[in-house]
Design an enzyme around this catalytic site. Sequence first.
Site, PDB file in Angstrom:
ATOM      1  N   ARG A  12       0.811  -1.087   0.073  1.00  0.00           N
ATOM      2  CA  ARG A  12      -0.408   0.155   0.021  1.00  0.00           C
ATOM      3  C   ARG A  12       0.988   0.734  -0.156  1.00  0.00           C
ATOM      4  NH1 ARG A  12      -5.881   1.462   3.001  1.00  0.00           N
ATOM      5  NH2 ARG A  12      -6.255   0.160   1.771  1.00  0.00           N
TER       6      ARG A  12
ATOM      7  N   HIS B 207      -6.765   0.598  -6.429  1.00  0.00           N
ATOM      8  CA  HIS B 207      -7.591   0.603  -5.196  1.00  0.00           C
ATOM      9  C   HIS B 207      -7.684  -1.464  -5.652  1.00  0.00           C
ATOM     10  CE1 HIS B 207      -8.059  -0.923  -1.808  1.00  0.00           C
ATOM     11  NE2 HIS B 207      -9.177  -0.611  -0.850  1.00  0.00           N
TER      12      HIS B 207
ATOM     13  N   GLN C  40      -9.734  -3.920  -3.467  1.00  0.00           N
ATOM     14  CA  GLN C  40     -11.366  -3.254  -3.657  1.00  0.00           C
ATOM     15  C   GLN C  40     -12.226  -4.017  -4.244  1.00  0.00           C
ATOM     16  OE1 GLN C  40     -12.463  -1.823   0.077  1.00  0.00           O
ATOM     17  NE2 GLN C  40     -14.058  -1.942  -0.935  1.00  0.00           N
TER      18      GLN C  40
ATOM     19  N   ASP D 292     -17.345   6.735  -1.661  1.00  0.00           N
ATOM     20  CA  ASP D 292     -16.088   6.930  -0.520  1.00  0.00           C
ATOM     21  C   ASP D 292     -15.697   8.239   0.043  1.00  0.00           C
ATOM     22  OD1 ASP D 292     -13.419   5.686   0.219  1.00  0.00           O
ATOM     23  OD2 ASP D 292     -12.652   5.793  -1.865  1.00  0.00           O
TER      24      ASP D 292
ATOM     25  N   CYS E 161     -16.489   1.088   0.419  1.00  0.00           N
ATOM     26  CA  CYS E 161     -15.272   0.402   0.343  1.00  0.00           C
ATOM     27  C   CYS E 161     -14.926   0.611   2.344  1.00  0.00           C
ATOM     28  CB  CYS E 161     -13.603   1.107  -0.047  1.00  0.00           C
ATOM     29  SG  CYS E 161     -13.653   2.617   0.098  1.00  0.00           S
TER      30      CYS E 161
ATOM     31  N   ARG F 292     -13.330  -9.058   1.180  1.00  0.00           N
ATOM     32  CA  ARG F 292     -11.970  -9.125   0.526  1.00  0.00           C
ATOM     33  C   ARG F 292     -11.426 -10.207   0.824  1.00  0.00           C
ATOM     34  NH1 ARG F 292     -10.309  -3.606   1.317  1.00  0.00           N
ATOM     35  NH2 ARG F 292      -8.122  -4.708   0.521  1.00  0.00           N
TER      36      ARG F 292
HETATM   37  N1  NVA Z   1     -10.447   6.546  -1.423  1.00  0.00           N
HETATM   38  C1  NVA Z   1      -9.211   6.066  -0.274  1.00  0.00           C
HETATM   39  C2  NVA Z   1      -9.505   5.058  -0.148  1.00  0.00           C
HETATM   40  C3  NVA Z   1      -9.244   4.166   1.642  1.00  0.00           C
HETATM   41  C4  NVA Z   1      -9.597   2.581   1.093  1.00  0.00           C
HETATM   42  C5  NVA Z   1      -8.493   6.470   0.046  1.00  0.00           C
HETATM   43  O1  NVA Z   1      -7.388   6.399  -0.807  1.00  0.00           O
HETATM   44  O2  NVA Z   1      -7.684   7.110   0.992  1.00  0.00           O
HETATM   45  N1   CP Z   2     -11.359  -0.756   2.198  1.00  0.00           N
HETATM   46  C1   CP Z   2     -10.177  -0.583   2.751  1.00  0.00           C
HETATM   47  O1   CP Z   2      -9.645  -0.916   1.526  1.00  0.00           O
HETATM   48  O2   CP Z   2     -10.026  -0.638   3.902  1.00  0.00           O
HETATM   49  P1   CP Z   2      -9.197  -0.597   4.646  1.00  0.00           P
HETATM   50  O3   CP Z   2      -8.115   1.487   4.253  1.00  0.00           O
HETATM   51  O4   CP Z   2      -9.255  -0.796   6.169  1.00  0.00           O
HETATM   52  O5   CP Z   2      -8.305  -1.458   4.641  1.00  0.00           O
END
Ligand code: NVA
Ligand code: CP
Length: 319
Positions: free
Chosen positions: A112, A139, A142, A234, A274, A302
């Site tokens: 990540r 992502h 997801q 989101d 998500c 997931r």
């Molecule tokens: N769009 C959000 C998704 C988190 C799972 C982010 O990147 O923070």
């Molecule tokens: N939806 C998702 O990726 O959640 P987290 O940021 O908790 O991993």
Amino acid sequence: MITETHSSASPTRLKSGDLRSDFDLSASELRMLLELAGEVKRQPDKWRSALRGRIASLLFEKPSLRTRMTFEVAAKQLGGDAILTVGPVGGREPVKDVARNLERWTDIIVARTFEQETVDELARAAEIPVVNALSDRYHPCQALADMLTLKEIWGGWQGHTLAFVGDGNNVAHSLMLDCSRLGVNFVCVTPQGYEPKPEIVEQAREFAMAAGAAVEVTNDAEAGLARAEAVYTDVWASMGLEHEAAERARLFAPYQVNSGLMELAQPGALFMHCLPAHREEEVTDEVMESRTSVIFQQAENRLHAQKALMLMLIDGPAR
Ligand code: NVA
Ligand code: CP
């Protein structure tokens, strides 16, 4: 770990060897993976030692609950394990050196990152598979869980319509790329200036054309939601964009998913997110808790989708 492969009775391997983004899956691999995810969910015991002795490296530059937990649980339930490292990837040494260390000890890298380029660089350098666990651009993990969720509820994908409301962000990009390949019509409803990247929309439109679906981008919530059987949102400011939160809160307010906005969609439309959600910002508590909200089914899936992903990326148990 670079060892000899053991592929008897293993699921088909993904051709790309990585999941840097949704583009690493062909349309048929995507369907195969989701089929396997459904099987793994129905019969978890069948896969209890499928990745015995295999270790996943989890590299997280940003916080996570779902992604981190589900990769750890998935690795353990498949007979392997996972080790988490939190912090900048490549802070102490070049990203390519991180990759070339990890491949000596472990079997897959799940990363990540703030920048997509970090995932790409890990994948270029590592001989073991690299999975994007969320970057600024995509992502994909997801979206896999979300496609599984929709199949469970709709029984299939073809001809259904999903509207994503809010920021044209990483989650929107991945959803668009998977919906379009599976025949789901995708509508992205955003405030002006927050549309998804045009080059990704263009790609998704090509996928949609091949699958008999359509991709639409609009700033008009009423028109965009009219055919929606699922409404997805989101957070307005993704991780790394917190400094824009106040300005975004003002611009995105008309796009809050509340009961009024849900009424613009088809009767009984699903609500999807998500997570994590900021209740009373992008979505009201009432919609989160409503009868058609499937947010925790998405979160559960997931686990199953990522088990299938790991089974299609790692060459069976360690030898
Ligand atoms: N769009 C959000 C998704 C988190 C799972 C982010 O990147 O923070
Ligand atoms: N939806 C998702 O990726 O959640 P987290 O940021 O908790 O991993």
